[in-house]
Design an enzyme around this catalytic site. Structure first.
Site, PDB file in Angstrom:
ATOM      1  N   GLN A 164     -13.831   3.536   2.257  1.00  0.00           N
ATOM      2  CA  GLN A 164     -13.521   4.169   3.534  1.00  0.00           C
ATOM      3  C   GLN A 164     -13.421   5.688   3.439  1.00  0.00           C
ATOM      4  O   GLN A 164     -13.410   6.366   4.471  1.00  0.00           O
ATOM      5  CB  GLN A 164     -12.214   3.604   4.087  1.00  0.00           C
ATOM      6  CG  GLN A 164     -10.987   4.012   3.284  1.00  0.00           C
ATOM      7  CD  GLN A 164      -9.727   3.307   3.727  1.00  0.00           C
ATOM      8  OE1 GLN A 164      -9.530   2.128   3.453  1.00  0.00           O
ATOM      9  NE2 GLN A 164      -8.861   4.041   4.419  1.00  0.00           N
ATOM     10  N   CYS A 177      -9.198   1.840   7.521  1.00  0.00           N
ATOM     11  CA  CYS A 177      -9.067   0.579   6.790  1.00  0.00           C
ATOM     12  C   CYS A 177      -9.157  -0.614   7.727  1.00  0.00           C
ATOM     13  O   CYS A 177      -9.735  -1.657   7.380  1.00  0.00           O
ATOM     14  CB  CYS A 177      -7.749   0.554   6.028  1.00  0.00           C
ATOM     15  SG  CYS A 177      -6.291   0.808   7.074  1.00  0.00           S
ATOM     16  N   HIS A 235      -1.640  -0.823   6.045  1.00  0.00           N
ATOM     17  CA  HIS A 235      -3.005  -0.836   5.514  1.00  0.00           C
ATOM     18  C   HIS A 235      -3.674  -2.168   5.824  1.00  0.00           C
ATOM     19  O   HIS A 235      -3.076  -3.228   5.612  1.00  0.00           O
ATOM     20  CB  HIS A 235      -2.951  -0.613   3.998  1.00  0.00           C
ATOM     21  CG  HIS A 235      -4.279  -0.405   3.335  1.00  0.00           C
ATOM     22  ND1 HIS A 235      -5.238   0.453   3.814  1.00  0.00           N
ATOM     23  CD2 HIS A 235      -4.807  -0.952   2.197  1.00  0.00           C
ATOM     24  CE1 HIS A 235      -6.293   0.437   3.012  1.00  0.00           C
ATOM     25  NE2 HIS A 235      -6.058  -0.415   2.029  1.00  0.00           N
ATOM     26  N   ASN A 269     -10.063  -4.725  -1.150  1.00  0.00           N
ATOM     27  CA  ASN A 269      -9.655  -3.440  -0.593  1.00  0.00           C
ATOM     28  C   ASN A 269     -10.906  -2.655  -0.172  1.00  0.00           C
ATOM     29  O   ASN A 269     -12.039  -3.085  -0.411  1.00  0.00           O
ATOM     30  CB  ASN A 269      -8.835  -2.665  -1.630  1.00  0.00           C
ATOM     31  CG  ASN A 269      -7.973  -1.583  -1.025  1.00  0.00           C
ATOM     32  OD1 ASN A 269      -7.978  -1.361   0.189  1.00  0.00           O
ATOM     33  ND2 ASN A 269      -7.227  -0.870  -1.852  1.00  0.00           N
TER      34      ASN A 269
END
Length: 337
Positions: free
Chosen positions: A141, A147, A285, A305
């Site tokens: 990102q 996110c 997040h 992630n």
């Protein structure tokens, strides 16, 4: 390296870091000959590895202090016999808390949630959608709080794979630019993005590539009708704080989740299963749950992630199944055409 002088010689090579930076290092070493510590040499190696450049000695020393703090935190985790995971130095080792916060764009809202209750009997002992082909390669990102859009596309990519057996990388940039309920690099919410995708076709990554910033005047929002390939049929919130319900949701495909990711214990993760309460549960997040299993006696959920493949364990982390980092608090998943 055992031979510190060889290490410093390599680090200061102009072939590695360029003549200007090499000159700076040589000058710095000349002033501090015999005073350099191992962590300072590690810092120089870090600068080389990540292409860092500092214009002044003051900036150099400021970033060095941050690096030393990060190394101390990593060493403390790795020296603690109670820890069930390992930590390491990564690209964030010289970042300030404010710089790290730019990565965290989950914006919790007081939405009315109506969780579904799923059949959680007869669940498999383990599940991994990565190895089953339902997950795209790890994305990055950048320093943009988007996110939430990566969590969204990951869930949509998985749902589309479940429906068609075809894995397509979808556009985060379309959400950043065109979903005006959410706030682009300033944050958003996956459920809002699922709702956006109910009425807007989502384009591919190839047709609408990621920029790590919101494009106001040169966006491709108007092309969604002709180039979009995936639409959300519906989405559901998972019963919170239940590992068995999360597993039942994962049986259907990857699941969007929110976690707390501002603590060093999360940010420095490299392997093993992160357990305990040190991660926190203040959600900030958006990430993607892509499986579950057991490692060294610890039940975990496998999480993708969006900080690049150099972070964590090739871009992934294993979070303990007892709501570690708050991951069981607000999970949701879509179905697509």
């Amino acid at each position: 390296r055992d031979d510190v002088s060889d290490w410093s010689s390599d680090v200061c090579s102009s072939d590695l870091i360029g003549s200007a930076q090499a000159g700076f290092f040589s000058h710095f070493l000349g002033e501090n000959e015999g005073l350099m510590t191992e962590v300072e040499y590690r810092f120089m190696a870090h600068i080389v590895e990540y292409g860092k450049s500092y214009g002044t000695k003051e900036e150099y020393n400021y970033r060095l202090a941050l690096f030393k703090q990060n190394v101390a935190e990593v060493d403390a985790i790795n020296a603690d016999p109670a820890m069930t995971h390992t930590a390491g130095v990564n690209f964030m080792a010289t970042w300030t808390p404010e710089e790290k916060k730019r990565l965290l764009g989950y914006k919790a809202q007081n939405l009315t949630r109506s969780p579904v209750h799923l059949d959680d009997s007869n669940l498999a002992d383990s599940l991994n959608w990565v190895t089953q082909g339902a997950v795209t390669p790890v994305k990055n990102q950048g320093q943009c709080g988007s996110c939430w859009s990566f969590s969204t596309t990951g869930a949509l990519e998985g749902a589309h794979f479940m429906a068609t057996k075809n894995l397509v990388s979808l556009s985060e940039q379309q959400f950043v630019d065109c979903d005006h309920v959410d706030q682009g690099c300033n944050g958003g919410l996956m459920d809002n993005a699922f709702k956006f995708a109910e009425t807007t076709k989502i384009m591919t990554e190839a047709d609408y590539p990621y920029l790590a910033r919101r494009s106001i005047f040169k966006n491709h929002c108007s092309e969604a009708a002709s180039k979009g390939v995936v639409t959300v049929s519906t989405y559901a919130d998972v019963t919170p704080k239940s590992a068995s319900q999360m597993k039942a949701a994962l049986a259907k495909g990857p699941v969007s989740i929110a976690i707390e990711a501002d603590k060093s214990v999360f940010q420095t993760y490299t392997s093993g299963v992160l357990t305990g309460a040190s991660c926190g549960t203040q959600l900030d997040h958006g990430v993607l749950a892509v499986g579950y299993g057991t490692e060294s006696g610890e039940d975990y959920f496998l999480v993708k992630n969006s900080w690049g493949a150099s972070w964590g364990d090739q871009g992934y982390i294993k979070l303990g199944a007892s709501n570690v980092c708050g991951m069981l608090m607000q999970p949701s998943y879509p179905t697509t055409d």
